[in-house]
Every structure is written in structure tokens, then in C-alpha cells.
Scaffold this motif. Structure first.
Motif, short mmCIF file in Angstrom:
data_model
loop_
_atom_site.label_atom_id
_atom_site.label_comp_id
_atom_site.label_asym_id
_atom_site.label_seq_id
_atom_site.Cartn_x
_atom_site.Cartn_y
_atom_site.Cartn_z
N GLY A 31 -15.40 44.77 -4.05
CA GLY A 31 -14.70 45.83 -4.78
C GLY A 31 -13.40 45.33 -5.38
N PRO A 32 -12.29 46.06 -5.21
CA PRO A 32 -11.02 45.65 -5.81
C PRO A 32 -10.45 44.37 -5.21
CG PRO A 32 -10.73 47.58 -4.42
CD PRO A 32 -12.20 47.37 -4.55
N SER A 33 -10.99 43.92 -4.09
CA SER A 33 -10.51 42.68 -3.46
C SER A 33 -11.45 41.50 -3.68
CB SER A 33 -10.33 42.89 -1.95
OG SER A 33 -9.24 43.74 -1.68
N ARG A 34 -12.49 41.68 -4.48
CA ARG A 34 -13.49 40.61 -4.65
C ARG A 34 -12.86 39.32 -5.17
NH1 ARG A 34 -15.84 36.76 -5.42
NH2 ARG A 34 -18.06 36.36 -5.75
N LEU A 35 -11.87 39.40 -6.02
CA LEU A 35 -11.26 38.20 -6.59
C LEU A 35 -9.87 37.94 -6.04
CD1 LEU A 35 -12.41 38.45 -10.33
CD2 LEU A 35 -13.36 37.02 -8.49
N ALA A 36 -9.59 38.45 -4.85
CA ALA A 36 -8.30 38.19 -4.21
C ALA A 36 -8.20 36.73 -3.79
CB ALA A 36 -8.12 39.10 -3.00
N HIS A 37 -7.00 36.17 -3.91
CA HIS A 37 -6.75 34.82 -3.43
C HIS A 37 -6.77 34.82 -1.89
CE1 HIS A 37 -5.07 34.60 -7.52
NE2 HIS A 37 -5.34 33.30 -7.44
N HIS A 38 -7.25 33.73 -1.32
CA HIS A 38 -7.32 33.62 0.13
C HIS A 38 -7.35 32.14 0.51
CE1 HIS A 38 -11.42 33.75 -1.49
NE2 HIS A 38 -11.76 32.95 -0.47
N GLY A 39 -7.00 31.86 1.77
CA GLY A 39 -6.98 30.48 2.22
C GLY A 39 -6.85 30.41 3.74
N VAL A 40 -6.83 29.18 4.23
CA VAL A 40 -6.71 28.93 5.67
C VAL A 40 -5.55 27.96 5.89
CG1 VAL A 40 -7.86 28.02 7.74
CG2 VAL A 40 -9.18 29.32 6.05
N PRO A 41 -4.36 28.47 6.24
CA PRO A 41 -3.22 27.57 6.44
C PRO A 41 -3.19 26.88 7.80
CG PRO A 41 -2.51 29.85 6.70
CD PRO A 41 -3.95 29.89 6.26
#
Length: 225
Positions: A186-196
Motif C-alpha cells: 500500500g502506501p508503504s510499498r516503496l518506503a526506504h528500509h535497511g538493516v543497520p
């Protein structure tokens, strides 16, 4: 003591982004780990991903269904041994559909569909050792807006879930443990994300895994060859 002092519950981290702790029971985790070990063997096995700028990702990766490379998909391991990519099994697609249903609940499809039948057809499986990280990025090489299903095995990590406009703040750090499910669409499908960060040595001892495996299941939206 096995019981949580403060039990973890289902959390909507952002609109369309849902964390479901302990979604995979221990037995299912072991089965999935054994499958990952088979998929990691050559040909078309676990590899180090090289970026267009000449760098390398610290996590290692194997793909199913279609092979991902920066920044596209192919039917062969074009940046590795050139072998055909391993097939995406039907049972893994069903697992992805069940994960999406469980995350969003009955009648809560992200596109208004009361019973979405997402045709998951690709998987990216990343292995993290104690020093591996994943920078902030978006899963934007697919041609479908179906939600991404993320499954964690092994060591606990800090999963940073951000916004759709930049790699910076605002973001939320979520602790993902072995067996946890995270779905974003939905509105978060293209949110940036990562594993720090990966917390080494935190995997369930009975799993027999040193490090962390993350499986992301996606709908490619790409035509079949």
C-alpha cells in the motif's frame, strides 16, 4: 523462562507496514532453513552482490524465480556464474499469500481487495553474518504494487523502516527475531528500509544457524520469458 515479560504483539509500523512476531513456529523455521541451504548451493547459489560503482554488499544473496542484480531482473545469474536461476516453488508462493493475509487481516487488502490472491513469483534471500549490514533502499525494480513479504531466520536484527521520499528520517527501528514476519505494501510499498545492525549469537540454539537469513517474497509483475 520462555515467556516474555512484555509479550510482543502485531504492530502497524506505518500505513501498510505490519510486524507480526513469532509468525513462523520453530518446526517451520527449520524446514525453511533447510530449503535455504539447498538453494544456496551452486549453480546459481549464494553470491556476493557487486554494485555498479564497484562496491560490494556485505550480505550475500541467492534468488529464486528471477535473478535480481543492480537494478533489474534476469532469468540467469548475469553477474555470477551465468547459470539459470533456481525455480520459485509453489509452496513458497502460498506461504507468501498466507503471510499477507495474516498481516492485513480478513478484508484488509491494501488495494481494497477483500481477498487478494497475490501471485508471488520471486524471492531474494539474504544471508547476514555478524558484520553484515544493508543500507537504506527501496524495492522498486518490480512492476507490481503487491506487498513485499519478509521472513526472518536466525540472529535478531535491527530493521530500519523509513519513508517513501528519502533515506533519512523519519524512520522506525524494529527488532526482528527468528520467525518474525514483516509485510509492507500500500502506501508503504516503496518506503526506504535497511538493516543497520545484526545481534550476533541471538539465533535460537535449536535452529542450528549462525547468522541471519532474510527471505523477501515479491510479485515481479514482469512477463514470463
Amino acid at each position: 523462562m520462555d515467556a516474555e515479560l512484555f509479550p510482543r504483539g502485531r504492530t502497524e509500523v506505518a500505513p501498510g507496514a505490519v510486524h507480526v512476531p513469532d509468525w513462523l513456529p520453530p518446526g517451520r523455521q527449520k524446514e525453511l532453513l533447510e530449503a535455504c541451504r539447498d538453494w544456496a548451493r551452486p549453480p546459481a547459489g549464494l553470491r556476493t552482490v557487486r554494485t555498479p560503482g564497484g562496491g560490494t554488499m556485505t550480505s550475500r544473496q541467492v534468488c529464486l524465480g528471477l535473478h535480481w542484480y543492480p537494478y533489474g531482473y534476469a532469468s540467469t545469474v548475469v553477474d555470477g556464474d551465468g547459470a539459470p536461476v533456481k525455480p520459485f516453488p509453489a509452496w513458497l508462493g502460498e506461504l507468501g499469500r498466507r503471510a499477507a493475509r495474516d498481516a492485513y487481516g480478513d478484508g484488509a487488502g491494501t488495494a481494497g481487495d477483500p481477498s487478494p490472491a497475490y501471485a508471488y513469483d520471486i524471492a531474494l534471500i539474504n544471508f547476514y553474518d555478524a558484520d553484515a549490514r544493508m543500507g537504506m533502499h527501496r524495492d522498486s525494480d518490480e512492476r507490481s504494487d503487491a506487498p513485499v513479504v519478509s521472513l526472518s531466520l536466525g540472529d535478531t536484527c535491527v530493521f530500519r523502516f523509513g519513508n517513501v521520499t528519502s533515506r533519512g528520517r523519519p524512520y522506525t527501528d524494529v527488532e526482528l527475531r527468528s520467525g518474525d514476519l514483516f509485510v509492507f505494501g500500500g502506501p508503504s510499498r516503496l518506503a526506504h528500509h535497511g538493516v543497520p545492525r545484526v545481534h550476533a549469537g541471538t539465533a535460537p540454539p535449536e535452529l542450528g544457524l549462525t547468522g541471519r537469513l532474510n527471505l523477501t517474497l515479491r510479485v515481479s509483475g514482469l512477463p514470463a520469458d
